[in-house]
Structures are given as structure tokens and as C-alpha cells.
Design a protein around this motif. Sequence first.
Motif, short mmCIF file in Angstrom:
data_model
loop_
_atom_site.label_atom_id
_atom_site.label_comp_id
_atom_site.label_asym_id
_atom_site.label_seq_id
_atom_site.Cartn_x
_atom_site.Cartn_y
_atom_site.Cartn_z
N HIS A 23 0.79 -1.23 0.00
CA HIS A 23 0.00 0.00 0.00
C HIS A 23 0.82 1.27 0.00
O HIS A 23 0.27 2.37 -0.08
CB HIS A 23 -0.99 0.00 1.18
CG HIS A 23 -0.34 -0.07 2.52
ND1 HIS A 23 0.09 1.05 3.19
CD2 HIS A 23 -0.03 -1.14 3.30
CE1 HIS A 23 0.62 0.68 4.35
NE2 HIS A 23 0.56 -0.64 4.43
N HIS A 24 2.15 1.19 0.05
CA HIS A 24 2.96 2.41 0.03
C HIS A 24 4.40 2.05 -0.30
O HIS A 24 4.93 1.05 0.21
CB HIS A 24 2.89 3.10 1.39
CG HIS A 24 3.65 4.38 1.44
ND1 HIS A 24 3.21 5.52 0.79
CD2 HIS A 24 4.80 4.71 2.06
CE1 HIS A 24 4.08 6.50 1.02
NE2 HIS A 24 5.04 6.04 1.78
N ARG A 59 -1.19 0.03 -4.68
CA ARG A 59 -0.78 1.39 -5.03
C ARG A 59 0.09 1.36 -6.28
O ARG A 59 0.68 0.35 -6.64
CB ARG A 59 -0.06 2.06 -3.87
CG ARG A 59 -0.93 2.22 -2.62
CD ARG A 59 -2.13 3.14 -2.88
NE ARG A 59 -2.92 3.36 -1.69
CZ ARG A 59 -4.10 2.80 -1.44
NH1 ARG A 59 -4.63 1.96 -2.29
NH2 ARG A 59 -4.76 3.08 -0.34
N SER A 81 -12.07 -3.98 -5.17
CA SER A 81 -12.63 -2.96 -4.29
C SER A 81 -12.70 -3.43 -2.83
O SER A 81 -12.53 -2.63 -1.92
CB SER A 81 -14.01 -2.52 -4.79
OG SER A 81 -14.89 -3.62 -4.84
N LEU A 84 -9.37 -2.70 -1.22
CA LEU A 84 -9.20 -1.28 -0.94
C LEU A 84 -10.03 -0.84 0.26
O LEU A 84 -9.56 -0.07 1.10
CB LEU A 84 -9.54 -0.45 -2.18
CG LEU A 84 -8.64 -0.70 -3.40
CD1 LEU A 84 -9.13 0.11 -4.58
CD2 LEU A 84 -7.19 -0.39 -3.07
N ARG A 85 -11.25 -1.36 0.36
CA ARG A 85 -12.08 -1.05 1.54
C ARG A 85 -11.42 -1.58 2.80
O ARG A 85 -11.39 -0.92 3.83
CB ARG A 85 -13.48 -1.64 1.38
CG ARG A 85 -14.41 -0.80 0.54
CD ARG A 85 -15.86 -1.25 0.66
NE ARG A 85 -16.08 -2.66 0.37
CZ ARG A 85 -16.24 -3.16 -0.85
NH1 ARG A 85 -16.24 -2.36 -1.90
NH2 ARG A 85 -16.42 -4.45 -1.02
N TRP A 86 -10.87 -2.79 2.72
CA TRP A 86 -10.17 -3.40 3.85
C TRP A 86 -9.01 -2.51 4.29
O TRP A 86 -8.82 -2.28 5.48
CB TRP A 86 -9.71 -4.80 3.47
CG TRP A 86 -8.87 -5.47 4.50
CD1 TRP A 86 -9.28 -6.12 5.61
CD2 TRP A 86 -7.43 -5.58 4.48
NE1 TRP A 86 -8.20 -6.61 6.31
CE2 TRP A 86 -7.07 -6.30 5.64
CE3 TRP A 86 -6.44 -5.13 3.61
CZ2 TRP A 86 -5.73 -6.58 5.92
CZ3 TRP A 86 -5.13 -5.40 3.91
CH2 TRP A 86 -4.79 -6.13 5.06
N LEU A 87 -8.22 -2.02 3.34
CA LEU A 87 -7.09 -1.14 3.67
C LEU A 87 -7.57 0.10 4.41
O LEU A 87 -6.92 0.58 5.33
CB LEU A 87 -6.35 -0.71 2.41
CG LEU A 87 -5.26 -1.63 1.89
CD1 LEU A 87 -4.71 -1.10 0.59
CD2 LEU A 87 -4.16 -1.84 2.90
N ASP A 88 -8.69 0.65 3.97
CA ASP A 88 -9.21 1.88 4.56
C ASP A 88 -9.83 1.68 5.93
O ASP A 88 -9.90 2.61 6.72
CB ASP A 88 -10.24 2.52 3.63
CG ASP A 88 -9.59 3.12 2.39
OD1 ASP A 88 -8.37 3.38 2.41
OD2 ASP A 88 -10.30 3.30 1.39
N THR A 89 -10.30 0.47 6.22
CA THR A 89 -11.05 0.27 7.46
C THR A 89 -10.30 -0.51 8.54
O THR A 89 -10.61 -0.35 9.71
CB THR A 89 -12.38 -0.44 7.20
OG1 THR A 89 -12.13 -1.71 6.60
CG2 THR A 89 -13.27 0.38 6.27
N GLU A 90 -9.35 -1.33 8.18
CA GLU A 90 -8.63 -2.13 9.16
C GLU A 90 -7.54 -1.30 9.83
O GLU A 90 -6.84 -0.56 9.16
CB GLU A 90 -8.00 -3.36 8.52
CG GLU A 90 -8.98 -4.41 8.12
CD GLU A 90 -9.65 -5.06 9.31
OE1 GLU A 90 -8.97 -5.43 10.27
OE2 GLU A 90 -10.89 -5.18 9.27
#
Length: 92
Positions: A23-24, A59, A81, A84-90
Motif C-alpha cells: 500500500h505504500h 498502489r 474494491s 481497498l475497503r479493507w485497507l481503509d477500514t482495518e
Amino acid sequence: MLVDGERTGLTAYRDRGEQRVFHHTEIDDVVAGQGLASRLVQEALTDVRNSGKRIVPARPWVAKFLKGHEEFADITDPVRSDVLRWLDTEPG
């Protein structure tokens, strides 16, 4: 990544089951243009293969690297998707 004992770059990931979600990625300006980012990602993806996990390039930098390195295609999953949702919420 260390150069002369100094941290000059990193690639960050989180494991999601058998997937390693990248992710980065960043490289310090002082070493930019020396091919170190490619080396960093190459080693990180080789580590994924050795660990038995799968790559998810969430990314752009890792995704761009993979386009030119088909040797990782067999262990690469598409970015969906739900990932991506998992990355944003976990947390983490």
C-alpha cells in the motif's frame, strides 16, 4: 532499505490472509534515480514468493513494477474494491 546505514526507502504492506497487500512505497530524494526503488520492490516481491503468499499491488509503484516483471504474474492478484475497503477500514 538502508544505504550506508541510513534508511533511504521502504515498501509498506499488510498481510490479508495469504495475500500481501502493498500500500505504500517511497524512496528518499537523495538516492532517487539510482535504481534502488526497483531493487527494493524486487526484493520485497521475492520475499512474498518465498513466504508462499500472493501479491496485491494496491498502489501505483508496485503495480508499475509488475508490468515489466512477468516473473511475478503467477503470484499476483488483482486489486479489488474489497481489498481497498479493507485497507481503509482495518487498523494498522
